[in-house]
Design a protein around this motif. Structure first.
Motif, mmCIF file in Angstrom:
data_model
loop_
_atom_site.group_PDB
_atom_site.id
_atom_site.type_symbol
_atom_site.label_atom_id
_atom_site.label_comp_id
_atom_site.label_asym_id
_atom_site.label_seq_id
_atom_site.Cartn_x
_atom_site.Cartn_y
_atom_site.Cartn_z
ATOM 1 N N ALA A 141 3.509 -0.534 6.730
ATOM 2 C CA ALA A 141 2.072 -1.017 6.015
ATOM 3 C C ALA A 141 2.530 -0.780 4.423
ATOM 4 C CB ALA A 141 1.217 0.103 6.395
ATOM 5 N N MET A 142 3.369 0.277 4.127
ATOM 6 C CA MET A 142 3.605 0.478 2.744
ATOM 7 C C MET A 142 4.333 -0.794 2.217
ATOM 8 S SD MET A 142 4.331 4.281 1.896
ATOM 9 C CE MET A 142 2.891 5.454 2.097
ATOM 10 N N GLU A 143 5.323 -1.255 2.882
ATOM 11 C CA GLU A 143 6.059 -2.452 2.445
ATOM 12 C C GLU A 143 5.289 -3.664 2.307
ATOM 13 O OE1 GLU A 143 10.422 -0.644 4.013
ATOM 14 O OE2 GLU A 143 9.505 -2.277 5.028
ATOM 15 N N GLY A 144 4.097 -3.662 3.202
ATOM 16 C CA GLY A 144 3.560 -5.113 3.190
ATOM 17 C C GLY A 144 2.439 -4.948 1.527
ATOM 18 N N LEU A 145 2.457 -3.789 0.974
ATOM 19 C CA LEU A 145 1.814 -3.908 -0.057
ATOM 20 C C LEU A 145 2.584 -4.499 -1.351
ATOM 21 C CD1 LEU A 145 0.500 -0.067 0.069
ATOM 22 C CD2 LEU A 145 -0.822 -2.058 0.373
ATOM 23 N N PRO A 146 1.881 -5.270 -2.191
ATOM 24 C CA PRO A 146 2.651 -5.691 -3.639
ATOM 25 C C PRO A 146 3.468 -4.776 -4.130
ATOM 26 C CG PRO A 146 0.265 -6.356 -3.398
ATOM 27 C CD PRO A 146 0.445 -5.322 -2.545
ATOM 28 N N SER A 147 4.680 -5.074 -4.281
ATOM 29 C CA SER A 147 5.660 -4.168 -4.728
ATOM 30 C C SER A 147 5.797 -3.126 -4.119
ATOM 31 C CB SER A 147 5.374 -4.141 -6.445
ATOM 32 O OG SER A 147 5.255 -5.309 -6.938
ATOM 33 N N ALA A 148 5.438 -2.926 -2.947
ATOM 34 C CA ALA A 148 5.706 -1.694 -1.984
ATOM 35 C C ALA A 148 5.144 -0.524 -2.820
ATOM 36 C CB ALA A 148 7.124 -1.495 -1.568
ATOM 37 N N ARG A 149 3.978 -0.637 -3.545
ATOM 38 C CA ARG A 149 3.650 0.360 -4.259
ATOM 39 C C ARG A 149 2.777 1.003 -3.418
ATOM 40 N NH1 ARG A 149 -1.298 -1.633 -4.052
ATOM 41 N NH2 ARG A 149 -1.999 -3.734 -4.591
ATOM 42 N N THR A 150 2.174 2.367 -4.182
ATOM 43 C CA THR A 150 1.444 3.276 -3.551
ATOM 44 C C THR A 150 -0.064 2.621 -3.435
ATOM 45 O OG1 THR A 150 2.448 5.152 -4.748
ATOM 46 C CG2 THR A 150 0.198 5.517 -3.960
ATOM 47 N N PRO A 151 -0.503 2.785 -2.082
ATOM 48 C CA PRO A 151 -2.064 2.217 -1.582
ATOM 49 C C PRO A 151 -3.126 2.621 -2.727
ATOM 50 C CG PRO A 151 -0.835 3.111 0.281
ATOM 51 C CD PRO A 151 0.012 3.702 -0.896
ATOM 52 N N THR A 152 -3.918 1.611 -3.257
ATOM 53 C CA THR A 152 -4.732 1.843 -4.103
ATOM 54 C C THR A 152 -6.150 1.949 -3.282
ATOM 55 O OG1 THR A 152 -5.535 -0.672 -3.716
ATOM 56 C CG2 THR A 152 -3.989 0.389 -5.817
ATOM 57 N N ARG A 153 -7.229 2.308 -3.782
ATOM 58 C CA ARG A 153 -8.559 2.336 -2.944
ATOM 59 C C ARG A 153 -8.922 0.959 -2.088
ATOM 60 N NH1 ARG A 153 -13.332 5.557 -3.523
ATOM 61 N NH2 ARG A 153 -12.122 6.772 -5.539
ATOM 62 N N ALA A 154 -8.453 0.040 -2.755
ATOM 63 C CA ALA A 154 -8.665 -1.399 -2.129
ATOM 64 C C ALA A 154 -7.838 -1.520 -0.751
ATOM 65 C CB ALA A 154 -8.718 -2.395 -3.120
ATOM 66 N N ASP A 155 -6.630 -1.117 -1.104
ATOM 67 C CA ASP A 155 -5.579 -1.189 -0.014
ATOM 68 C C ASP A 155 -5.824 -0.372 1.073
ATOM 69 O OD1 ASP A 155 -3.887 -2.882 -1.822
ATOM 70 O OD2 ASP A 155 -2.865 -0.992 -2.524
ATOM 71 N N TRP A 156 -6.460 0.646 0.676
ATOM 72 C CA TRP A 156 -6.694 1.768 1.783
ATOM 73 C C TRP A 156 -8.162 1.094 2.469
ATOM 74 C CZ3 TRP A 156 -5.629 5.154 5.061
ATOM 75 C CH2 TRP A 156 -6.415 5.939 5.466
ATOM 76 N N THR A 157 -8.908 0.634 2.031
ATOM 77 C CA THR A 157 -10.077 0.214 2.675
ATOM 78 C C THR A 157 -9.828 -1.038 3.608
ATOM 79 O OG1 THR A 157 -11.535 0.407 0.964
ATOM 80 C CG2 THR A 157 -12.263 -1.331 2.336
ATOM 81 N N ALA A 158 -8.728 -1.798 3.229
ATOM 82 C CA ALA A 158 -8.141 -2.872 3.883
ATOM 83 C C ALA A 158 -7.246 -2.422 5.224
ATOM 84 C CB ALA A 158 -7.444 -4.005 3.269
ATOM 85 N N ILE A 159 -6.482 -1.375 5.051
ATOM 86 C CA ILE A 159 -5.720 -0.934 6.081
ATOM 87 C C ILE A 159 -6.286 -0.093 6.900
ATOM 88 C CG2 ILE A 159 -3.502 0.480 6.282
ATOM 89 C CD1 ILE A 159 -2.515 -0.346 3.790
ATOM 90 N N SER A 160 -7.263 0.986 6.171
ATOM 91 C CA SER A 160 -7.798 1.598 7.491
ATOM 92 C C SER A 160 -8.817 0.717 8.340
ATOM 93 C CB SER A 160 -8.652 2.599 6.658
ATOM 94 O OG SER A 160 -9.717 2.008 6.079
ATOM 95 N N ARG A 161 -9.319 -0.620 7.924
ATOM 96 C CA ARG A 161 -10.223 -1.333 8.657
ATOM 97 C C ARG A 161 -9.508 -1.865 9.809
ATOM 98 N NH1 ARG A 161 -12.438 -4.786 4.983
ATOM 99 N NH2 ARG A 161 -14.202 -3.445 4.566
ATOM 100 N N SER A 162 -8.108 -2.149 9.548
ATOM 101 C CA SER A 162 -7.464 -2.586 10.748
ATOM 102 C C SER A 162 -6.961 -1.418 11.782
ATOM 103 C CB SER A 162 -5.936 -2.963 10.184
ATOM 104 O OG SER A 162 -5.273 -2.208 9.813
ATOM 105 N N TRP A 163 -6.913 -0.132 11.191
ATOM 106 C CA TRP A 163 -6.805 0.933 12.071
ATOM 107 C C TRP A 163 -7.811 1.202 12.937
ATOM 108 C CZ3 TRP A 163 -4.354 5.018 8.111
ATOM 109 C CH2 TRP A 163 -2.836 4.138 7.589
ATOM 110 N N SER A 164 -9.037 0.822 12.623
ATOM 111 C CA SER A 164 -10.376 1.328 13.310
ATOM 112 C C SER A 164 -10.119 0.310 14.506
ATOM 113 C CB SER A 164 -11.383 0.509 12.322
ATOM 114 O OG SER A 164 -12.705 0.832 13.247
#
Ligand code: FES
Length: 160
Positions: free
Chosen positions: A77-100
């Motif tokens: 999940a982290m490596e899927g982020l641009p530049s493998a950066r720390t998840p931003t608020r928007a990243d978190w929203t998208a990723i947590s939606r998939s976890w739901s």
């Protein structure tokens, strides 16, 4: 921050400060570093120093683990982020939606398991012929090694 965009030494956290702020043990932090989920720089004396953004990565890791993700899945999940950066608020929203959706699948699998278990309570036969928990539809052999008795949605690779 310094003028070059890198944090000054006095803006970095020691491992003690990070354990205090994150609530995680130093051993867990070292483990996550070995696993490549967080990183630290070293002082001239070899002591770890962490950027404050590591706190957000740790919060992400903890949330992911609470949902049941393996370390490999957290890493992916982290490596899927641009530049493998720390998840931003928007990243978190998208990723947590998939976890739901994933949690829904886990709940469904556990509910099915509980329903099968209902017929075992008070029985104790563990019959390969009729117990749907000990050998559901005689399909155990086809599932291969590992936790074959758990529904597929609840199984994780043995390495994580
Ligand atoms: S233990 Fe008898 S049916 Fe499962």
């Amino acid at each position: 921050m310094s003028s070059e965009g890198k944090p000054r030494a006095d803006q970095l956290l020691t491992i003690g400060e990070l354990t205090q702020r994150s609530g995680l043990a130093a051993s867990a932090l070292r483990f996550y570093e070995r696993e490549g989920l967080i990183s630290a720089t070293r002082t001239a004396g070899g002591q770890r120093r962490y950027e404050r953004a590591v706190l957000r990565r740790l919060a992400f890791i903890r949330a992911a683990r609470s949902v049941g993700l393996s370390l490999d899945e957290v890493r992916a999940a982290m490596e899927g982020l641009p530049s493998a950066r720390t998840p931003t608020r928007a990243d978190w929203t998208a990723i947590s939606r998939s976890w739901s959706q994933r949690l829904d699948e886990q709940i469904e699998a556990l509910t099915a398991l509980r329903d099968k278990l209902d017929s075992c309570i008070g029985c104790g036969c563990l019959s390969l012929a009729r117990c749907r928990i000990s050998n559901p539809e005689d399909s155990v052999a086809a599932l291969g090694p590992g936790a074959a008795y758990l529904p597929a949605a609840l199984r994780r690779p043995a390495s994580s």
